[in-house]
Write a protein that holds these residues in place. Structure first.
Motif, short mmCIF file in Angstrom:
data_model
loop_
_atom_site.label_atom_id
_atom_site.label_comp_id
_atom_site.label_asym_id
_atom_site.label_seq_id
_atom_site.Cartn_x
_atom_site.Cartn_y
_atom_site.Cartn_z
N TYR A 75 0.84 -1.19 0.00
CA TYR A 75 0.00 0.00 0.00
C TYR A 75 0.88 1.25 0.00
O TYR A 75 2.01 1.23 0.52
N ALA A 76 0.36 2.32 -0.57
CA ALA A 76 1.00 3.63 -0.53
C ALA A 76 0.17 4.50 0.40
O ALA A 76 -0.99 4.76 0.11
N GLU A 77 0.78 4.92 1.49
CA GLU A 77 0.07 5.66 2.53
C GLU A 77 0.64 7.07 2.65
O GLU A 77 1.86 7.25 2.65
N GLU A 78 -0.24 8.06 2.72
CA GLU A 78 0.24 9.43 2.82
C GLU A 78 1.17 9.61 4.01
O GLU A 78 0.86 9.18 5.13
N LYS A 79 2.32 10.21 3.76
CA LYS A 79 3.26 10.58 4.84
C LYS A 79 2.90 12.00 5.26
O LYS A 79 3.00 12.93 4.46
N ILE A 80 2.49 12.16 6.50
CA ILE A 80 1.95 13.44 6.96
C ILE A 80 3.00 14.21 7.75
O ILE A 80 3.71 13.64 8.59
N GLU A 81 3.12 15.49 7.48
CA GLU A 81 4.09 16.37 8.15
C GLU A 81 3.56 16.69 9.54
O GLU A 81 2.60 17.42 9.72
N GLY A 82 4.17 16.10 10.55
CA GLY A 82 3.77 16.31 11.93
C GLY A 82 4.77 15.62 12.84
O GLY A 82 5.96 15.55 12.52
N TYR A 83 4.29 15.13 13.98
CA TYR A 83 5.18 14.35 14.84
C TYR A 83 4.47 13.10 15.33
O TYR A 83 3.25 13.06 15.48
N ASN A 84 5.28 12.08 15.57
CA ASN A 84 4.82 10.71 15.81
C ASN A 84 4.56 10.50 17.31
O ASN A 84 5.41 10.81 18.13
N VAL A 85 3.37 9.96 17.65
CA VAL A 85 3.11 9.53 19.03
C VAL A 85 2.49 8.13 18.99
O VAL A 85 1.92 7.71 17.98
N ARG A 86 2.62 7.44 20.13
CA ARG A 86 2.00 6.13 20.29
C ARG A 86 1.04 6.20 21.48
O ARG A 86 1.45 6.60 22.58
N LEU A 87 -0.22 5.84 21.26
CA LEU A 87 -1.21 5.82 22.32
C LEU A 87 -1.23 4.44 22.96
O LEU A 87 -1.37 3.43 22.27
N VAL A 88 -1.07 4.42 24.28
CA VAL A 88 -0.95 3.17 25.03
C VAL A 88 -1.85 3.23 26.25
O VAL A 88 -1.87 4.25 26.96
N LYS A 89 -2.59 2.17 26.51
CA LYS A 89 -3.40 2.10 27.72
C LYS A 89 -2.57 1.55 28.86
O LYS A 89 -2.02 0.44 28.77
N ILE A 90 -2.45 2.33 29.93
CA ILE A 90 -1.71 1.92 31.12
C ILE A 90 -2.66 2.08 32.30
O ILE A 90 -2.96 3.19 32.72
N GLY A 91 -3.13 0.96 32.84
CA GLY A 91 -4.14 1.03 33.89
C GLY A 91 -5.41 1.62 33.31
O GLY A 91 -5.94 1.16 32.29
N LYS A 92 -5.91 2.68 33.91
CA LYS A 92 -7.13 3.34 33.43
C LYS A 92 -6.83 4.47 32.44
O LYS A 92 -7.74 5.04 31.84
N ASP A 93 -5.54 4.81 32.32
CA ASP A 93 -5.16 5.97 31.51
C ASP A 93 -4.73 5.56 30.10
O ASP A 93 -4.17 4.47 29.89
N ILE A 94 -4.97 6.46 29.15
CA ILE A 94 -4.43 6.30 27.80
C ILE A 94 -3.46 7.46 27.60
O ILE A 94 -3.86 8.63 27.62
N LEU A 95 -2.18 7.13 27.45
CA LEU A 95 -1.13 8.14 27.36
C LEU A 95 -0.53 8.13 25.96
O LEU A 95 -0.48 7.10 25.28
N ALA A 96 -0.04 9.31 25.55
CA ALA A 96 0.65 9.45 24.26
C ALA A 96 2.14 9.54 24.52
O ALA A 96 2.59 10.41 25.27
N PHE A 97 2.91 8.65 23.90
CA PHE A 97 4.36 8.64 24.04
C PHE A 97 4.99 9.10 22.73
O PHE A 97 4.58 8.69 21.65
N THR A 98 6.02 9.95 22.84
CA THR A 98 6.71 10.43 21.66
C THR A 98 7.62 9.35 21.08
O THR A 98 7.82 8.30 21.68
N ARG A 99 8.19 9.66 19.93
CA ARG A 99 9.09 8.70 19.29
C ARG A 99 10.27 8.34 20.19
O ARG A 99 10.79 7.24 20.14
N ARG A 100 10.71 9.28 21.04
CA ARG A 100 11.84 9.01 21.92
C ARG A 100 11.41 8.42 23.26
O ARG A 100 12.25 8.19 24.13
N GLY A 101 10.12 8.17 23.44
CA GLY A 101 9.68 7.48 24.64
C GLY A 101 9.26 8.37 25.79
O GLY A 101 9.02 7.89 26.89
N TYR A 102 9.15 9.70 25.55
CA TYR A 102 8.61 10.60 26.56
C TYR A 102 7.07 10.55 26.50
O TYR A 102 6.50 10.36 25.43
N VAL A 103 6.43 10.77 27.66
CA VAL A 103 5.00 11.05 27.61
C VAL A 103 4.84 12.45 27.05
O VAL A 103 5.49 13.40 27.49
N CYS A 104 3.98 12.60 26.03
CA CYS A 104 3.73 13.92 25.43
C CYS A 104 2.51 14.53 26.12
O CYS A 104 1.38 14.06 25.90
#
Length: 363
Positions: A75-104
Motif C-alpha cells: 500500500y502507498a500511505e500518505e506521509k503526513i508532516e507532523g510528529y509521531n506519538v503512540r497511544l498506550v493504555k496503562i491502567g485506566k489511563d491512555i497516554l501518548a508517548f513520543t518517538r523518543r519514549g517521553y510522555v507527550c
C-alpha cells in the motif's frame, strides 16, 4: 528484558542509554540510545513493554527503490508532516508517548478530541499500541503541517502494533479496524505492484506535490520492509523552514534535502522549472531578512489545552529538554487554555551573529 544480563542493563543505565522517567504516579524506563536489539523510544516497567517505532529507510528514486526493498502487494500511505506519538493504555489511563519514549503532555491532553472511539478500541484490544501522527498549525513541536489543516491539530492513525513484539498488523486488517472504529487516518492507496504500477505511483506523487503534501510511505500487505519517499514540495519547504536556523541543525540536513531534490527531478523532470524558480527564494529570502534585522532567531507556536496540569507538564518537559521558550500570551477561550509562545534559538543567533561581526573560520 531477561534476554540480557542484569549487568548489561546496569551498564546501559550508567551510560545514559536507559533513563528513568515518571508521569504523575507512573514510573518507567525508556531507552535513550539504541541498546542491543531495542531501538530508541522503547519504554517499559514491571507490567509493560513497548518497542520504539522503527526507523524507515528513505528511497531517493522510486523506480529502483520500490523494486529493491518491497515485496508485493503493498500500500502507498500518505506521509503526513507532523510528529509521531503512540497511544498506550496503562491502567485506566491512555497516554501518548513520543518517538523518543517521553510522555507527550500535549497529545495526551488532546487525543480524545479527535479519536473518541479509542477507549472502546483499547478495551477490546488492550495489547495494541496505536501509532499516530499529530499534525496541524497549533502543535508545540513542528512548524510544518499539511495545507488542508487550517486550524488547531488533528490525529492520524497510521499503524497498530503489538505490545512487546512491536509487530504491525497486516494492511488489510489495519484498514478494516480503521473503518470499523471510524478512526481518522492518512489517505491509503493500493494495493500496488512495484513494476506494474510504477506510473500510478508517480501520478500519486505528482498530485501530492501539487497539493503541498509531504510524500508516501510504502507498506507491504504482510510483513516486510517499509520505505518512504517525499515530494519535491516537501524538500523545498524543509529548506525554507530550516535554513535560517543553521547552528541549531546539522548542515547535513540541508545537503540531504538538496540531494533528494536533485533526484526528484531525475524522475519528475516536469517540475524542473518550478524547482529552479523556487529553490533560491526558499533558501535565502527568510534567512536574509532575519540577518538584516539582526534579530534573535525564534519561532512562534500556538497551542490549546483542556487541562492546565498537562500544560504545566509541557513546560516541565521543555525545561528538562533545555528548550528556551518565552510565553507571549495565554487565556481561556471556549473551554480551552490557549497559549502562544516563542521558541528561542541561541545557537542560530550566535551562528549568524559571529559571521556578521567579522569572525572567520577555517574550512
Amino acid at each position: 528484558m531477561k534476554k540480557y544480563n542484569w549487568e548489561d542493563w546496569e551498564k546501559a543505565y550508567d551510560a545514559g542509554k536507559v533513563i528513568f522517567s515518571t508521569w504523575k504516579d507512573l514510573s518507567f524506563f525508556r531507552i535513550n540510545k539504541d541498546f542491543k536489539a531495542y531501538p530508541v523510544g522503547t519504554f517499559f516497567n514491571e507490567s509493560l513493554f513497548v518497542r520504539g517505532y522503527p526507523s524507515i529507510p528513505r528511497i531517493y528514486v522510486l523506480k529502483t527503490g520500490l523494486i529493491r526493498y518491497l515485496s508485493y502487494p503493498f500500500y502507498a500511505e500518505e506521509k503526513i508532516e507532523g510528529y509521531n506519538v503512540r497511544l498506550v493504555k496503562i491502567g485506566k489511563d491512555i497516554l501518548a508517548f513520543t518517538r523518543r519514549g517521553y510522555v507527550c503532555p500535549f497529545a495526551t491532553d488532546r487525543w480524545e478530541d479527535f479519536l473518541p472511539t479509542i477507549p472502546n478500541f483499547l478495551n477490546k484490544y488492550p495489547d495494541f499500541v496505536i501509532c499516530c501522527e499529530v499534525a496541524g498549525p497549533e502543535n508545540p513541536f513542528v512548524s510544518e503541517w499539511p495545507p488542508y489543516l487550517k486550524r488547531d491539530i488533528h490525529f492520524f492513525v497510521f499503524d497498530f502494533a503489538q505490545k512487546g513484539t512491536g509487530e504491525f498488523l497486516p494492511g488489510s486488517r489495519k484498514i478494516n479496524l480503521l473503518q470499523k472504529f471510524k478512526l481518522n487516518h492518512p489517505e491509503i492507496s493500493g494495493p500496488f505492484h512495484p513494476e506494474k504500477d510504477y506510473e500510478k505511483i508517480k501520478d500519486l506523487i505528482r498530485r501530492y506535490h501539487r497539493e503541498g503534501r509531504e510524500g508516501l510511505v510504502f507498506k507491504p500487505e504482510e510483513k516486510g520492509t517499509r520505505v518512504k519517499y517525499v515530494t519535491p514540495y516537501s524538500n523545498l519547504t524543509d529548506l525554507k523552514v530550516v535554513f535560517p536556523y543553521l547552528g541549531e541543525v546539522d548542515p547535513h540536513f540541508i545537503s540531504l534535502r538538496l540531494i533528494r531534490l536533485l533526484l526528484n527531478l531525475y524522475e519528475f523532470e516536469e517540475f524542473k522549472d518550478e524547482v529552479y524558480k523556487t529553490l533560491g527564494t526558499n533558501l535565502f529570502e527568510e534567512a536574509l531578512k532575519s540577518i538584516k534585522e539582526k534579530k534573535v532567531f525564534d519561532e512562534v507556536f500556538r497551542v490549546r489545552f483542556k487541562n492546565l496540569e498537562n500544560y504545566h507538564a509541557l513546560l516541565a518537559h521543555f525545561k528538562q529538554a533545555r528548550v528556551n521558550i518565552e510565553i507571549i500570551k495565554q487565556s481561556w477561550e471556549n473551554g480551552y487554555f490557549l497559549v502562544e509562545f516563542k521558541k528561542i534559538y541561541p545557537r542560530a543567533t550566535q551562528f549568524w551573529g559571529q559571521k556578521l561581526e567579522g569572525w572567520g573560520e577555517v574550512d
